[in-house]
Motif scaffolding. Sequence first.
Motif, PDB file in Angstrom:
ATOM      1  N   ASP A  14     113.610  71.740 -27.324  1.00  0.00           N
ATOM      2  CA  ASP A  14     113.623  70.794 -28.445  1.00  0.00           C
ATOM      3  C   ASP A  14     113.542  69.360 -27.928  1.00  0.00           C
ATOM      4  O   ASP A  14     114.204  69.000 -26.954  1.00  0.00           O
ATOM      5  CB  ASP A  14     114.899  70.958 -29.269  1.00  0.00           C
ATOM      6  CG  ASP A  14     114.923  72.290 -29.995  1.00  0.00           C
ATOM      7  OD1 ASP A  14     113.847  72.897 -30.112  1.00  0.00           O
ATOM      8  OD2 ASP A  14     116.011  72.717 -30.415  1.00  0.00           O
ATOM      9  N   GLN A  15     112.743  68.543 -28.598  1.00  0.00           N
ATOM     10  CA  GLN A  15     112.579  67.140 -28.231  1.00  0.00           C
ATOM     11  C   GLN A  15     112.970  66.253 -29.413  1.00  0.00           C
ATOM     12  O   GLN A  15     113.143  66.725 -30.531  1.00  0.00           O
ATOM     13  CB  GLN A  15     111.113  66.864 -27.842  1.00  0.00           C
ATOM     14  CG  GLN A  15     110.584  67.744 -26.724  1.00  0.00           C
ATOM     15  CD  GLN A  15     111.205  67.413 -25.394  1.00  0.00           C
ATOM     16  OE1 GLN A  15     111.491  66.260 -25.105  1.00  0.00           O
ATOM     17  NE2 GLN A  15     111.440  68.432 -24.577  1.00  0.00           N
ATOM     18  N   GLY A  16     113.087  64.956 -29.142  1.00  0.00           N
ATOM     19  CA  GLY A  16     113.361  64.011 -30.218  1.00  0.00           C
ATOM     20  C   GLY A  16     114.821  63.646 -30.341  1.00  0.00           C
ATOM     21  O   GLY A  16     115.701  64.270 -29.733  1.00  0.00           O
ATOM     22  N   LYS A  17     115.079  62.613 -31.148  1.00  0.00           N
ATOM     23  CA  LYS A  17     116.442  62.096 -31.306  1.00  0.00           C
ATOM     24  C   LYS A  17     117.383  63.111 -31.935  1.00  0.00           C
ATOM     25  O   LYS A  17     118.547  63.222 -31.564  1.00  0.00           O
ATOM     26  CB  LYS A  17     116.406  60.816 -32.149  1.00  0.00           C
ATOM     27  CG  LYS A  17     115.732  59.644 -31.446  1.00  0.00           C
ATOM     28  CD  LYS A  17     115.772  58.397 -32.299  1.00  0.00           C
ATOM     29  CE  LYS A  17     115.128  57.216 -31.579  1.00  0.00           C
ATOM     30  NZ  LYS A  17     115.128  55.984 -32.411  1.00  0.00           N
ATOM     31  N   GLY A  18     116.880  63.858 -32.922  1.00  0.00           N
ATOM     32  CA  GLY A  18     117.713  64.849 -33.591  1.00  0.00           C
ATOM     33  C   GLY A  18     118.191  65.919 -32.619  1.00  0.00           C
ATOM     34  O   GLY A  18     119.368  66.291 -32.624  1.00  0.00           O
ATOM     35  N   ALA A  19     117.275  66.399 -31.772  1.00  0.00           N
ATOM     36  CA  ALA A  19     117.625  67.427 -30.791  1.00  0.00           C
ATOM     37  C   ALA A  19     118.629  66.878 -29.781  1.00  0.00           C
ATOM     38  O   ALA A  19     119.572  67.579 -29.378  1.00  0.00           O
ATOM     39  CB  ALA A  19     116.363  67.912 -30.078  1.00  0.00           C
ATOM     40  N   SER A  20     118.442  65.624 -29.381  1.00  0.00           N
ATOM     41  CA  SER A  20     119.367  65.010 -28.425  1.00  0.00           C
ATOM     42  C   SER A  20     120.753  64.861 -29.022  1.00  0.00           C
ATOM     43  O   SER A  20     121.760  65.090 -28.343  1.00  0.00           O
ATOM     44  CB  SER A  20     118.831  63.634 -27.989  1.00  0.00           C
ATOM     45  OG  SER A  20     117.631  63.775 -27.252  1.00  0.00           O
ATOM     46  N   ARG A  21     120.821  64.496 -30.282  1.00  0.00           N
ATOM     47  CA  ARG A  21     122.127  64.371 -30.953  1.00  0.00           C
ATOM     48  C   ARG A  21     122.837  65.720 -31.020  1.00  0.00           C
ATOM     49  O   ARG A  21     124.047  65.806 -30.816  1.00  0.00           O
ATOM     50  CB  ARG A  21     121.960  63.771 -32.351  1.00  0.00           C
ATOM     51  CG  ARG A  21     121.786  62.256 -32.356  1.00  0.00           C
ATOM     52  CD  ARG A  21     121.994  61.699 -33.751  1.00  0.00           C
ATOM     53  NE  ARG A  21     120.939  62.115 -34.653  1.00  0.00           N
ATOM     54  CZ  ARG A  21     119.811  61.431 -34.867  1.00  0.00           C
ATOM     55  NH1 ARG A  21     119.613  60.282 -34.238  1.00  0.00           N
ATOM     56  NH2 ARG A  21     118.905  61.870 -35.718  1.00  0.00           N
ATOM     57  N   SER A  42     112.061  68.801 -19.173  1.00  0.00           N
ATOM     58  CA  SER A  42     113.215  68.425 -19.990  1.00  0.00           C
ATOM     59  C   SER A  42     114.342  69.414 -19.743  1.00  0.00           C
ATOM     60  O   SER A  42     114.135  70.637 -19.809  1.00  0.00           O
ATOM     61  CB  SER A  42     112.843  68.418 -21.474  1.00  0.00           C
ATOM     62  OG  SER A  42     111.869  67.419 -21.726  1.00  0.00           O
ATOM     63  N   HIS A  91     121.901  59.965 -21.482  1.00  0.00           N
ATOM     64  CA  HIS A  91     120.597  60.447 -21.007  1.00  0.00           C
ATOM     65  C   HIS A  91     120.459  60.112 -19.526  1.00  0.00           C
ATOM     66  O   HIS A  91     120.960  59.078 -19.061  1.00  0.00           O
ATOM     67  CB  HIS A  91     119.437  59.799 -21.780  1.00  0.00           C
ATOM     68  CG  HIS A  91     118.118  60.473 -21.531  1.00  0.00           C
ATOM     69  ND1 HIS A  91     117.332  60.169 -20.438  1.00  0.00           N
ATOM     70  CD2 HIS A  91     117.468  61.450 -22.207  1.00  0.00           C
ATOM     71  CE1 HIS A  91     116.249  60.928 -20.466  1.00  0.00           C
ATOM     72  NE2 HIS A  91     116.309  61.722 -21.529  1.00  0.00           N
TER      73      HIS A  91
END
Length: 220
Positions: A14-21, A42, A91
């Motif tokens: 999963d990528q993106g801000k939502g996945a990181s959160r 990643s 990160h």
Amino acid sequence: MKENFVVVAEDRADQGKGASRRLRREGKVPAVVYGGTEAPLSISLSANELGKHLKVEAFYSHLLTLKLGDNSQQIVLKDLQRHPVTGYAIHADFQRVLADKLLHMQVPLHFKGADIAPGVKTGGGIVEHHLNQVQVECLPKDLPEFIEVDLSALELNGSVHLSELPLPEGVTLVELKHDNDQPVVSIHLPRGAIEEEAAEAAEAAAAAEAAGEKKDEKKK
């Protein structure tokens, strides 16, 4: 003795801000591995384990072992983002290491002998650090954990420049390749003492001038 740091990681699709959160809520830190002969990758790390590593200064300038499943490879930490309020890592960027490729790394400076430096002990000066780390260029096998700076013989108004640092074999300083031999550390009088000396010198000059004028008047 050098430390052996093992960074245990997992693949992340999963990528993106939502996945990181979501990862951070699960106690993980998103990261990326790049460089070498492979495509960027990643990954995610345990926030708790990474936090323990980050408390050790050598982790920032050390060859690390990345363990991903059954595979291992050497990496170095190239960038770290922290939360602006909590300071926790949010990160990380890691670079793959190739044995025959030069590395550019920031290495910390360790200062010793300040307490016995003549400029401090008998000169009344204070130590000012202009740099706390330097960028080195070397092969991975030659990467130092730190560079030591000896101040034990430094006099008042003296300084140590980049060109005077004792470098391990195979290690060069990037700034010196650009003819930037900047000072690393110096010893000088505290600002108040300098101002006091200047005031005393001005008073002495004024007194001498007044005495000279009186002599001239008597001659007349």
